[in-house]
Design a protein around this motif. Structure first.
Motif, short mmCIF file in Angstrom:
data_model
loop_
_atom_site.label_atom_id
_atom_site.label_comp_id
_atom_site.label_asym_id
_atom_site.label_seq_id
_atom_site.Cartn_x
_atom_site.Cartn_y
_atom_site.Cartn_z
N VAL A 172 0.86 -1.18 0.00
CA VAL A 172 0.00 0.00 0.00
C VAL A 172 0.90 1.23 0.00
O VAL A 172 1.83 1.33 0.80
CB VAL A 172 -0.94 0.03 1.22
N VAL A 232 -2.72 0.64 -4.52
CA VAL A 232 -2.16 -0.70 -4.57
C VAL A 232 -1.67 -0.94 -5.99
O VAL A 232 -2.17 -0.34 -6.94
CB VAL A 232 -3.20 -1.78 -4.17
N LEU A 278 -7.09 2.97 -4.00
CA LEU A 278 -7.77 2.17 -2.98
C LEU A 278 -9.20 2.67 -2.81
O LEU A 278 -9.44 3.87 -2.62
CB LEU A 278 -7.01 2.26 -1.66
N ARG A 316 -13.03 0.65 5.93
CA ARG A 316 -12.22 1.81 5.61
C ARG A 316 -11.71 2.46 6.88
O ARG A 316 -12.48 2.77 7.79
CB ARG A 316 -13.06 2.82 4.83
N ALA A 328 -5.09 -3.94 2.76
CA ALA A 328 -5.80 -3.79 1.49
C ALA A 328 -6.23 -5.15 0.97
O ALA A 328 -5.49 -6.14 1.08
CB ALA A 328 -4.93 -3.07 0.48
N ARG A 369 -8.25 -7.32 -2.40
CA ARG A 369 -8.40 -7.29 -3.86
C ARG A 369 -9.54 -8.20 -4.29
O ARG A 369 -9.65 -9.34 -3.81
CB ARG A 369 -7.11 -7.72 -4.56
N ASN A 393 -11.20 -0.77 2.37
CA ASN A 393 -9.81 -0.71 1.91
C ASN A 393 -9.58 -1.84 0.92
O ASN A 393 -8.96 -2.86 1.24
CB ASN A 393 -8.84 -0.82 3.09
N SER A 394 -10.07 -1.66 -0.28
CA SER A 394 -9.94 -2.71 -1.28
C SER A 394 -10.05 -2.09 -2.67
O SER A 394 -10.41 -0.92 -2.83
CB SER A 394 -11.02 -3.78 -1.09
N VAL A 395 -9.73 -2.90 -3.65
CA VAL A 395 -9.83 -2.54 -5.05
C VAL A 395 -10.49 -3.69 -5.78
O VAL A 395 -10.15 -4.86 -5.54
CB VAL A 395 -8.46 -2.24 -5.68
#
Length: 373
Positions: free
Chosen positions: A31, A41, A58, A209, A217, A219, A254-256
């Motif tokens: 991160v 990321v 993010l 978050r 993080a 995915r 907190n992700s993509v």
């Protein structure tokens, strides 16, 4: 050592602050904090991270439009997933196959950087022939190491840890895949998207978050969301509602999320809706095996496998538009194993030595008339 506020006493008043906030890293592996407090990321492709201004934002949704002629979108998806596995980040994969976990066996392994490290170590040794001058330089460098040396070292380490080059010919080691933070879901023969939406909700609930230096993080990788193998591929409004729900959940976590979809299956109106819902929008176009006209037009055509188009770049906490140097890039395989993105270079025409995109066009109209000086 006493501390005042957030600053610690004992440091010099002229100690250099981080000049580029995009290179500062958080406490979590993989991160990176960028301008205006945003976090990134890695996409798994260092060149793509640089083009997008740091990587995938993010809390954003990245959508990739597939090419109907070649599955080049899987190259981007595999690198994205492999980067998360290497960083030991939670991963959720969904694909139109009966055994989606078998897809993990196709993830590439990171390229060994032992040769590059040795080269850097060799370049770091002073090449001065005067031994006393070299010792004096080392002594001065040691004195200022606490001001500058640690920062440069940390920057190099963060850059190496944030993004890796992956060898597409070498599979990822199995012990990295046998972990509990990797979940796989099959979308084949699924009549509704409710099960996939519940899996995404449960996955993202573990990644709330939060700001700070200890970010975790996650995915999400969804392959061919509207593929014909899925039972819901004709339910256009249900898929739009699903993307909206995932976008809202990802935005508050907190992700993509990276979603690939074959745009040719959708109607023009729904394809525009999907593109509008994307925070970052990319598309892949394959190159025919033997296109003589294109080979004459572009340099390095032999190493190209396709084109990458950047249609939209995610941004937050800023009203400054993102201006890219180039929106269409060539997708190449370096040494037949690593993905590289390069700007398109037009080959010289008629033996000219310079770029022909502007020069040949401006001179062509004056060839018929004689210039009189």
């Amino acid at each position: 050592m006493a501390a005042v506020g957030d600053q610690t006493l004992g440091q010099s008043s002229f100690s250099r602050a981080t000049s580029n906030p995009a290179t500062s890293s958080t406490g979590a592996t993989g991160v990176k904090v960028g301008p205006n407090g945003v976090a990134f990321v890695s996409s798994g492709i260092p060149d793509l991270d640089r083009i997008l201004g740091g990587g995938f934002l993010l809390g954003s949704v990245v959508m990739i439009m597939e090419d109907a002629d070649a599955p080049h979108h899987l190259l981007l998806l595999r690198c994205f997933m492999s980067q998360g596995v290497v960083h030991k980040q939670p991963l959720l994969f969904a694909g139109p196959m009966k055994e989606p976990r078998l897809f993990l066996g196709t993830l590439p392994a990171p390229v060994s950087s032992s040769k590059e490290d040795g080269r850097h170590r060799t370049m770091g040794v002073g090449a001065s022939s005067d031994g006393q001058a070299n010792d004096e330089g080392l002594r001065i460098a040691w004195q200022y190491k606490k001001y500058f040396g640690d920062e440069k070292t940390s920057r190099a380490d963060n850059k190496q840890e944030f993004s890796n080059d992956f060898d597409l010919r070498k599979p990822l080691e199995r012990h990295l895949l046998n972990v509990q933070n990797i979940e796989c879901v099959s979308t084949q023969d699924a009549d509704t998207l409710s099960d996939l939406q519940d899996c995404c909700s449960a996955f993202l609930s573990k990644l709330p978050r939060k700001d700070g230096r200890n970010l975790t993080a996650g995915r999400i990788a969804i392959q061919s969301l509207c593929a014909p193998q899925c039972g819901y591929f004709e339910k256009d409004w249900d898929m739009v509602s699903f993307i909206r729900s995932v976008k809202a959940m990802v935005r508050s976590s907190n992700s993509v999320a990276v979603i690939t979809f074959p745009s040719t299956i959708l109607s023009n109106s729904f394809c525009k809706r999907w593109q509008h819902l994307a925070d970052t929008l990319l598309s892949i176009k394959a190159i025919p095996d033997e296109d003589k006209n294109l080979a004459k037009l572009l340099t390095g055509y032999q190493d190209m496998v396709g084109f990458l188009h950047v249609h939209k770049v995610a941004q937050t906490n800023s009203q400054v538009p993102v201006i890219l140097e180039a929106s269409t890039l060539s997708l190449k395989l370096r040494k037949r194993r690593s993905l590289v993105l390069e700007r398109l270079n037009q080959a010289p025409v008629d033996g000219s030595s310079g770029p022909s995109s502007a020069a040949s066009g401006s001179c062509s109209s004056s060839q018929g008339s004689q210039l009189d000086f």
